[in-house]
Design an enzyme around this catalytic site. Structure first.
Site, PDB file in Angstrom:
ATOM      1  N   GLY A  34       0.828  -1.196   0.000  1.00  0.00           N
ATOM      2  CA  GLY A  34       0.000   0.000   0.000  1.00  0.00           C
ATOM      3  C   GLY A  34       0.862   1.246   0.000  1.00  0.00           C
TER       4      GLY A  34
ATOM      5  CD  GLN B  99       3.377   5.615   2.826  1.00  0.00           C
ATOM      6  OE1 GLN B  99       2.385   5.102   2.346  1.00  0.00           O
ATOM      7  NE2 GLN B  99       4.381   4.900   3.298  1.00  0.00           N
TER       8      GLN B  99
ATOM      9  CB  CYS C  80       5.331   1.907   7.365  1.00  0.00           C
ATOM     10  SG  CYS C  80       4.763   3.385   6.520  1.00  0.00           S
ATOM     11  CG  LEU C  81       6.492   1.149   1.255  1.00  0.00           C
ATOM     12  CD1 LEU C  81       5.734   1.594   0.014  1.00  0.00           C
ATOM     13  CD2 LEU C  81       7.604   0.176   0.902  1.00  0.00           C
TER      14      LEU C  81
ATOM     15  CG  HIS D 228      -0.466   0.753   7.241  1.00  0.00           C
ATOM     16  ND1 HIS D 228       0.524   0.241   8.043  1.00  0.00           N
ATOM     17  CD2 HIS D 228       0.145   1.680   6.452  1.00  0.00           C
ATOM     18  CE1 HIS D 228       1.680   0.839   7.746  1.00  0.00           C
ATOM     19  NE2 HIS D 228       1.481   1.705   6.770  1.00  0.00           N
ATOM     20  CD  GLU D 229      -1.481   2.175   2.818  1.00  0.00           C
ATOM     21  OE1 GLU D 229      -1.066   3.341   2.677  1.00  0.00           O
ATOM     22  OE2 GLU D 229      -0.716   1.231   3.095  1.00  0.00           O
TER      23      GLU D 229
ATOM     24  CG  HIS E 202       0.200   6.253   5.789  1.00  0.00           C
ATOM     25  ND1 HIS E 202       1.337   6.788   6.350  1.00  0.00           N
ATOM     26  CD2 HIS E 202       0.511   4.973   5.475  1.00  0.00           C
ATOM     27  CE1 HIS E 202       2.289   5.868   6.379  1.00  0.00           C
ATOM     28  NE2 HIS E 202       1.819   4.749   5.858  1.00  0.00           N
TER      29      HIS E 202
HETATM   30 NI    NI Z   1       2.731   2.870   5.651  1.00  0.00          NI
END
Ligand code: NI
Length: 171
Positions: A46, A51, A91-92, A133-134, A137
């Protein structure tokens, strides 16, 4: 299409929240395509707009094994949830840091597609974790925030080491 640079914790843009998407124009289509390309390029499940340094309420995800089921979430909101589950999370924007996070076991989310049509998506397991999670964000929340201060410190140390190792590989 283009692979965009991913913003890392503690960048302020990850914390400031997002504004609703109101224009479903060419620029939005381009942004969505770039976010999908970026997510697949780094093998993420995701990616949320903050991000990549953008503050629109927009995220993309793909939790399929074959990496061929892209989901575009414009203006998503959780409308129903049930149960609790502990799920592995990463997480990225916090590379190299993983832990288990407690979240709803099942959620139903209402969102618009890339053309503005409303739809509902529901799921459990990884799909549920990823949806929450998204959306987190988009509200300026990271998975770290669900953990104790001690765990947060440890994971931020791991992240620093991961980034240092990445830099060494590049130079
Ligand atoms: Ni993330």
């Amino acid at each position: 299409m283009a692979v965009l640079e991913i913003v890392m914790d503690p960048a302020p843009v990850l914390r400031q929240g997002t504004q609703p998407v109101t224009e479903f124009d060419d620029a939005l289509q381009q942004l969505i395509d770039d976010m999908l390309e970026t997510m697949y390029a780094v093998n993420g499940v995701g990616l949320a707009a903050p991000q990549i340094g953008n503050t629109l309420r927009l995220a993309v995800m793909d939790v399929s094994m074959e990496r061929n089921e892209p989901v575009v979430l414009v203006n998503p909101e959780v409308v129903e949830s049930r149960g609790r589950q502990l799920m592995a999370a990463g997480c990225l924007s916090v590379p190299g840091a993983y832990d288990k996070v407690e979240r709803a076991e099942w959620v139903k989310v209402k969102a618009q597609d890339r053309h503005g049509n409303w739809f509902e998506i529901e799921g459990e397991g990884l799909r549920s974790e990823c949806l929450q999670h998204e959306i987190d964000h988009l509200d300026g929340t990271l998975f770290l925030d669900h953990l104790s201060p001690l765990k947060q410190r440890r994971l931020r140390e791991k992240m620093k080491k991961t980034l240092k190792a990445r830099k060494r590989r590049k130079s």
